[in-house]
Design an enzyme around this catalytic site. Structure first.
Site, PDB file in Angstrom:
ATOM      1  N   HIS A 149       0.929  -1.332  -0.062  1.00 48.81           N
ATOM      2  CA  HIS A 149      -0.211  -0.112   0.027  1.00 48.81           C
ATOM      3  C   HIS A 149       0.857   1.322   0.181  1.00 48.81           C
ATOM      4  O   HIS A 149       2.110   1.225   0.510  1.00 48.81           O
ATOM      5  CB  HIS A 149      -0.786   0.099   1.423  1.00 48.81           C
ATOM      6  N   GLU A 197      -7.458   0.302  -5.981  1.00 48.07           N
ATOM      7  CA  GLU A 197      -6.685  -1.090  -5.707  1.00 48.07           C
ATOM      8  C   GLU A 197      -5.975  -1.476  -7.044  1.00 48.07           C
ATOM      9  O   GLU A 197      -6.463  -1.537  -8.198  1.00 48.07           O
ATOM     10  CB  GLU A 197      -8.002  -2.126  -5.446  1.00 48.07           C
TER      11      GLU A 197
END
Length: 279
Positions: A149, A197
Protein backbone atom coordinates in the site's frame (compact mmCIF):
# COMPACT_ATOMS: atom_id res chain seq x y z
CA UNK A 1 -19.96 -24.11 -12.05
CA UNK A 2 -21.73 -22.79 -8.99
CA UNK A 3 -20.61 -19.45 -7.58
CA UNK A 4 -21.71 -16.96 -4.95
CA UNK A 5 -21.47 -13.20 -5.25
CA UNK A 6 -20.67 -11.42 -1.97
CA UNK A 7 -19.50 -8.00 -0.85
CA UNK A 8 -17.92 -6.25 2.09
CA UNK A 9 -18.83 -2.54 1.98
CA UNK A 10 -19.42 -2.80 -1.76
CA UNK A 11 -16.01 -4.38 -2.42
CA UNK A 12 -17.47 -7.39 -4.26
CA UNK A 13 -16.05 -10.80 -5.09
CA UNK A 14 -17.21 -14.02 -6.69
CA UNK A 15 -16.66 -17.16 -4.60
CA UNK A 16 -16.24 -20.73 -5.78
CA UNK A 17 -15.90 -23.83 -3.63
CA UNK A 18 -12.74 -25.75 -4.52
CA UNK A 19 -12.48 -27.68 -1.26
CA UNK A 20 -13.23 -30.99 -2.99
CA UNK A 21 -12.24 -30.23 -6.60
CA UNK A 22 -9.04 -29.11 -8.33
CA UNK A 23 -8.51 -25.39 -8.80
CA UNK A 24 -9.51 -24.25 -12.31
CA UNK A 25 -7.51 -21.72 -14.33
CA UNK A 26 -8.36 -18.86 -12.00
CA UNK A 27 -6.60 -15.97 -13.74
CA UNK A 28 -8.60 -16.38 -16.95
CA UNK A 29 -11.77 -17.14 -15.00
CA UNK A 30 -11.34 -14.01 -12.88
CA UNK A 31 -11.15 -11.79 -15.96
CA UNK A 32 -14.23 -13.26 -17.64
CA UNK A 33 -16.41 -13.54 -14.55
CA UNK A 34 -15.47 -10.14 -13.11
CA UNK A 35 -16.40 -8.24 -16.28
CA UNK A 36 -19.26 -5.91 -15.31
CA UNK A 37 -20.82 -5.96 -18.79
CA UNK A 38 -20.37 -9.54 -20.01
CA UNK A 39 -19.78 -11.40 -16.73
CA UNK A 40 -21.21 -11.53 -13.24
CA UNK A 41 -19.33 -8.34 -12.38
CA UNK A 42 -16.96 -8.03 -9.43
CA UNK A 43 -13.67 -6.65 -8.16
CA UNK A 44 -12.25 -10.15 -8.40
CA UNK A 45 -12.59 -13.89 -7.84
CA UNK A 46 -11.87 -15.87 -4.67
CA UNK A 47 -11.54 -19.65 -4.57
CA UNK A 48 -11.92 -21.48 -1.27
CA UNK A 49 -9.44 -24.36 -1.15
CA UNK A 50 -8.47 -26.83 1.58
CA UNK A 51 -6.28 -25.43 4.33
CA UNK A 52 -2.59 -26.23 4.51
CA UNK A 53 -1.96 -25.18 8.09
CA UNK A 54 -5.29 -23.46 8.67
CA UNK A 55 -8.92 -24.47 8.16
CA UNK A 56 -9.20 -23.15 4.60
CA UNK A 57 -7.07 -21.41 1.98
CA UNK A 58 -8.08 -18.17 0.25
CA UNK A 59 -6.90 -17.98 -3.37
CA UNK A 60 -7.65 -14.48 -4.63
CA UNK A 61 -7.44 -12.96 -8.12
CA UNK A 62 -8.16 -9.36 -9.09
CA UNK A 63 -10.45 -8.39 -11.95
CA UNK A 64 -7.48 -8.07 -14.32
CA UNK A 65 -6.33 -11.65 -13.63
CA UNK A 66 -3.44 -10.74 -11.33
CA UNK A 67 -3.15 -12.64 -8.08
CA UNK A 68 -3.45 -10.83 -4.75
CA UNK A 69 -1.77 -11.82 -1.52
CA UNK A 70 -4.53 -10.72 0.84
CA UNK A 71 -7.92 -8.98 0.87
CA UNK A 72 -9.56 -7.75 4.06
CA UNK A 73 -13.11 -7.45 2.73
CA UNK A 74 -12.67 -10.66 0.78
CA UNK A 75 -11.56 -12.72 3.75
CA UNK A 76 -14.50 -11.51 5.86
CA UNK A 77 -16.87 -12.69 3.16
CA UNK A 78 -14.96 -15.97 2.90
CA UNK A 79 -15.67 -16.57 6.58
CA UNK A 80 -19.39 -16.03 6.00
CA UNK A 81 -19.26 -18.19 2.85
CA UNK A 82 -17.78 -21.28 4.48
CA UNK A 83 -20.07 -21.03 7.52
CA UNK A 84 -23.34 -20.25 5.76
CA UNK A 85 -22.73 -22.91 3.10
CA UNK A 86 -22.10 -25.61 5.68
CA UNK A 87 -18.39 -26.12 5.04
CA UNK A 88 -17.79 -25.50 8.75
CA UNK A 89 -19.79 -24.98 11.92
CA UNK A 90 -16.97 -23.20 13.74
CA UNK A 91 -16.99 -19.47 14.41
CA UNK A 92 -13.22 -19.22 14.98
CA UNK A 93 -11.19 -20.00 11.88
CA UNK A 94 -7.67 -19.71 10.54
CA UNK A 95 -7.41 -18.93 6.83
CA UNK A 96 -4.21 -19.50 4.86
CA UNK A 97 -3.30 -16.69 2.45
CA UNK A 98 -0.23 -15.71 0.46
CA UNK A 99 0.35 -13.07 3.16
CA UNK A 100 0.33 -15.75 5.86
CA UNK A 101 -2.41 -17.15 8.11
CA UNK A 102 -5.21 -14.86 9.27
CA UNK A 103 -7.50 -15.60 12.21
CA UNK A 104 -11.24 -14.89 11.94
CA UNK A 105 -13.95 -14.49 14.56
CA UNK A 106 -17.39 -14.92 12.96
CA UNK A 107 -20.37 -13.12 14.47
CA UNK A 108 -23.66 -14.96 13.73
CA UNK A 109 -27.03 -13.27 13.47
CA UNK A 110 -30.57 -14.18 12.34
CA UNK A 111 -29.42 -14.50 8.70
CA UNK A 112 -26.20 -16.38 9.26
CA UNK A 113 -22.89 -14.60 9.72
CA UNK A 114 -23.45 -10.84 9.71
CA UNK A 115 -20.00 -9.49 10.56
CA UNK A 116 -16.46 -10.80 10.98
CA UNK A 117 -13.44 -9.70 13.00
CA UNK A 118 -10.09 -10.42 11.36
CA UNK A 119 -6.66 -10.43 12.96
CA UNK A 120 -4.90 -8.65 10.09
CA UNK A 121 -1.42 -9.15 11.51
CA UNK A 122 1.34 -6.62 12.06
CA UNK A 123 1.86 -3.77 9.59
CA UNK A 124 5.29 -3.08 8.16
CA UNK A 125 5.98 0.62 7.53
CA UNK A 126 8.74 2.30 5.56
CA UNK A 127 9.77 5.97 5.86
CA UNK A 128 7.75 8.57 3.97
CA UNK A 129 8.88 9.14 0.39
CA UNK A 130 8.14 11.62 -2.39
CA UNK A 131 7.25 10.40 -5.87
CA UNK A 132 6.73 12.14 -9.18
CA UNK A 133 3.46 10.90 -10.67
CA UNK A 134 1.10 12.36 -13.26
CA UNK A 135 3.09 15.59 -13.24
CA UNK A 136 2.81 16.05 -9.47
CA UNK A 137 5.04 15.54 -6.43
CA UNK A 138 3.23 13.13 -4.11
CA UNK A 139 4.27 12.46 -0.52
CA UNK A 140 3.27 9.07 0.86
CA UNK A 141 4.04 6.23 3.24
CA UNK A 142 4.66 2.68 1.94
CA UNK A 143 2.97 0.13 4.21
CA UNK A 144 2.68 -3.64 3.86
CA UNK A 145 -0.25 -5.58 5.30
CA UNK A 146 1.03 -8.67 3.51
CA UNK A 147 0.19 -6.79 0.32
CA UNK A 148 1.61 -3.39 -0.70
CA UNK A 149 0.00 0.00 0.00
CA UNK A 150 0.97 3.62 -0.54
CA UNK A 151 -0.76 5.95 1.94
CA UNK A 152 -1.19 9.59 0.90
CA UNK A 153 -2.56 12.00 3.51
CA UNK A 154 -4.66 14.84 2.14
CA UNK A 155 -7.27 17.36 3.35
CA UNK A 156 -10.10 15.96 1.22
CA UNK A 157 -9.95 12.53 -0.48
CA UNK A 158 -13.14 13.37 -2.39
CA UNK A 159 -11.27 16.12 -4.24
CA UNK A 160 -8.45 13.87 -5.47
CA UNK A 161 -8.29 13.14 -9.20
CA UNK A 162 -8.17 9.40 -8.54
CA UNK A 163 -8.47 8.35 -12.18
CA UNK A 164 -5.31 10.33 -12.90
CA UNK A 165 -3.22 9.66 -9.80
CA UNK A 166 -4.33 6.11 -9.01
CA UNK A 167 -2.91 4.39 -12.09
CA UNK A 168 0.25 6.53 -12.07
CA UNK A 169 1.06 5.62 -8.47
CA UNK A 170 -0.02 1.98 -8.80
CA UNK A 171 2.45 1.45 -11.65
CA UNK A 172 5.23 3.76 -10.46
CA UNK A 173 8.69 2.27 -11.19
CA UNK A 174 9.43 2.23 -7.45
CA UNK A 175 6.77 -0.49 -7.10
CA UNK A 176 7.83 -3.30 -9.45
CA UNK A 177 4.88 -5.47 -8.37
CA UNK A 178 2.53 -2.45 -8.41
CA UNK A 179 0.80 -1.13 -5.29
CA UNK A 180 -2.58 -0.26 -3.82
CA UNK A 181 -3.06 3.46 -3.18
CA UNK A 182 -5.09 5.11 -0.42
CA UNK A 183 -5.86 8.82 -0.08
CA UNK A 184 -6.60 9.50 3.58
CA UNK A 185 -7.95 12.28 5.77
CA UNK A 186 -7.11 11.49 9.40
CA UNK A 187 -8.85 12.69 12.56
CA UNK A 188 -8.45 11.49 16.14
CA UNK A 189 -11.17 8.82 15.95
CA UNK A 190 -11.88 8.57 12.24
CA UNK A 191 -10.18 7.97 8.91
CA UNK A 192 -11.81 8.97 5.63
CA UNK A 193 -10.44 7.10 2.62
CA UNK A 194 -10.63 6.65 -1.11
CA UNK A 195 -8.99 3.61 -2.61
CA UNK A 196 -7.30 2.69 -5.86
CA UNK A 197 -6.78 -1.07 -5.81
CA UNK A 198 -4.00 -2.78 -7.69
CA UNK A 199 -5.55 -4.78 -10.51
CA UNK A 200 -9.11 -3.54 -9.96
CA UNK A 201 -9.07 0.28 -10.08
CA UNK A 202 -11.23 2.39 -7.79
CA UNK A 203 -13.21 0.28 -5.34
CA UNK A 204 -15.77 1.15 -2.70
CA UNK A 205 -13.63 -0.22 0.12
CA UNK A 206 -10.33 -1.92 0.94
CA UNK A 207 -9.82 -3.65 4.28
CA UNK A 208 -6.04 -4.01 4.07
CA UNK A 209 -5.83 -0.42 2.84
CA UNK A 210 -7.81 0.87 5.82
CA UNK A 211 -5.49 -1.05 8.17
CA UNK A 212 -2.42 0.33 6.40
CA UNK A 213 -3.87 3.84 6.73
CA UNK A 214 -4.41 3.33 10.48
CA UNK A 215 -0.79 2.24 10.93
CA UNK A 216 0.58 5.19 8.98
CA UNK A 217 -1.69 7.73 10.70
CA UNK A 218 -1.28 6.40 14.23
CA UNK A 219 2.54 6.33 14.08
CA UNK A 220 2.44 9.98 13.03
CA UNK A 221 0.13 10.99 15.87
CA UNK A 222 -2.73 11.78 13.48
CA UNK A 223 -5.22 9.40 15.10
CA UNK A 224 -5.74 7.09 18.05
CA UNK A 225 -5.24 3.33 17.92
CA UNK A 226 -8.99 2.70 17.60
CA UNK A 227 -10.85 4.39 14.74
CA UNK A 228 -13.81 4.20 12.43
CA UNK A 229 -12.54 3.93 8.86
CA UNK A 230 -15.09 5.49 6.53
CA UNK A 231 -14.96 4.44 2.89
CA UNK A 232 -17.39 5.10 0.03
CA UNK A 233 -19.02 1.70 0.66
CA UNK A 234 -19.38 1.99 4.43
CA UNK A 235 -17.49 1.84 7.71
CA UNK A 236 -14.96 -0.53 9.28
CA UNK A 237 -13.96 -0.62 12.94
CA UNK A 238 -10.19 -0.87 13.37
CA UNK A 239 -8.11 -1.46 16.49
CA UNK A 240 -4.31 -1.54 16.66
CA UNK A 241 -3.31 -3.61 19.67
CA UNK A 242 -0.14 -1.99 20.95
CA UNK A 243 1.01 -5.12 22.79
CA UNK A 244 0.82 -7.62 19.94
CA UNK A 245 1.23 -4.89 17.27
CA UNK A 246 -1.56 -6.62 15.34
CA UNK A 247 -4.44 -4.71 13.75
CA UNK A 248 -7.97 -6.05 14.21
CA UNK A 249 -10.65 -5.22 11.65
CA UNK A 250 -14.41 -5.72 12.12
CA UNK A 251 -16.91 -5.21 9.36
CA UNK A 252 -19.94 -6.68 7.56
CA UNK A 253 -20.11 -9.52 5.07
CA UNK A 254 -23.08 -9.80 2.71
CA UNK A 255 -24.27 -12.48 0.29
CA UNK A 256 -25.81 -11.00 -2.87
CA UNK A 257 -26.87 -14.08 -4.87
CA UNK A 258 -25.92 -17.58 -6.03
CA UNK A 259 -25.45 -18.34 -9.71
CA UNK A 260 -24.15 -20.80 -12.28
CA UNK A 261 -21.27 -19.98 -14.62
CA UNK A 262 -20.99 -22.07 -17.83
CA UNK A 263 -18.12 -24.55 -17.82
CA UNK A 264 -17.01 -23.43 -21.28
CA UNK A 265 -15.00 -20.18 -21.09
CA UNK A 266 -16.26 -19.32 -24.58
CA UNK A 267 -19.90 -19.18 -23.57
CA UNK A 268 -21.12 -15.67 -22.65
CA UNK A 269 -24.30 -16.86 -20.99
CA UNK A 270 -24.86 -16.45 -17.26
CA UNK A 271 -27.66 -17.95 -15.26
CA UNK A 272 -28.68 -17.08 -11.73
CA UNK A 273 -31.03 -19.28 -9.77
CA UNK A 274 -33.50 -18.28 -7.10
CA UNK A 275 -34.03 -14.98 -5.42
CA UNK A 276 -31.11 -12.84 -4.25
CA UNK A 277 -29.89 -13.80 -0.82
CA UNK A 278 -29.50 -11.09 1.77
CA UNK A 279 -27.48 -11.24 4.98
Amino acid sequence: MRFTKMHGLGNDYLYIDCTSAPLPELAELAVSMSDRHFGAGADGLIAVAPGVQGDFTMVMYNADGSQGEMCGNGIRCLGKYVYDSGLTDRTELTIDTLAGPRRLQLHPGPNGIESVTVDMGEPFLLPEITLSAAGLEVHGVPVSMGNPHFIVFCPDPAGVDLLRLGPALERHPLFPNRTNVEFVQANANQLNLRVWERGSGETLACGTGACAALAAACTRGLCQDQVQARLPGGTLHLRWDQQSRHIYMTGPAVTVYNGDWPESPHSPSLHTKGDPLHG
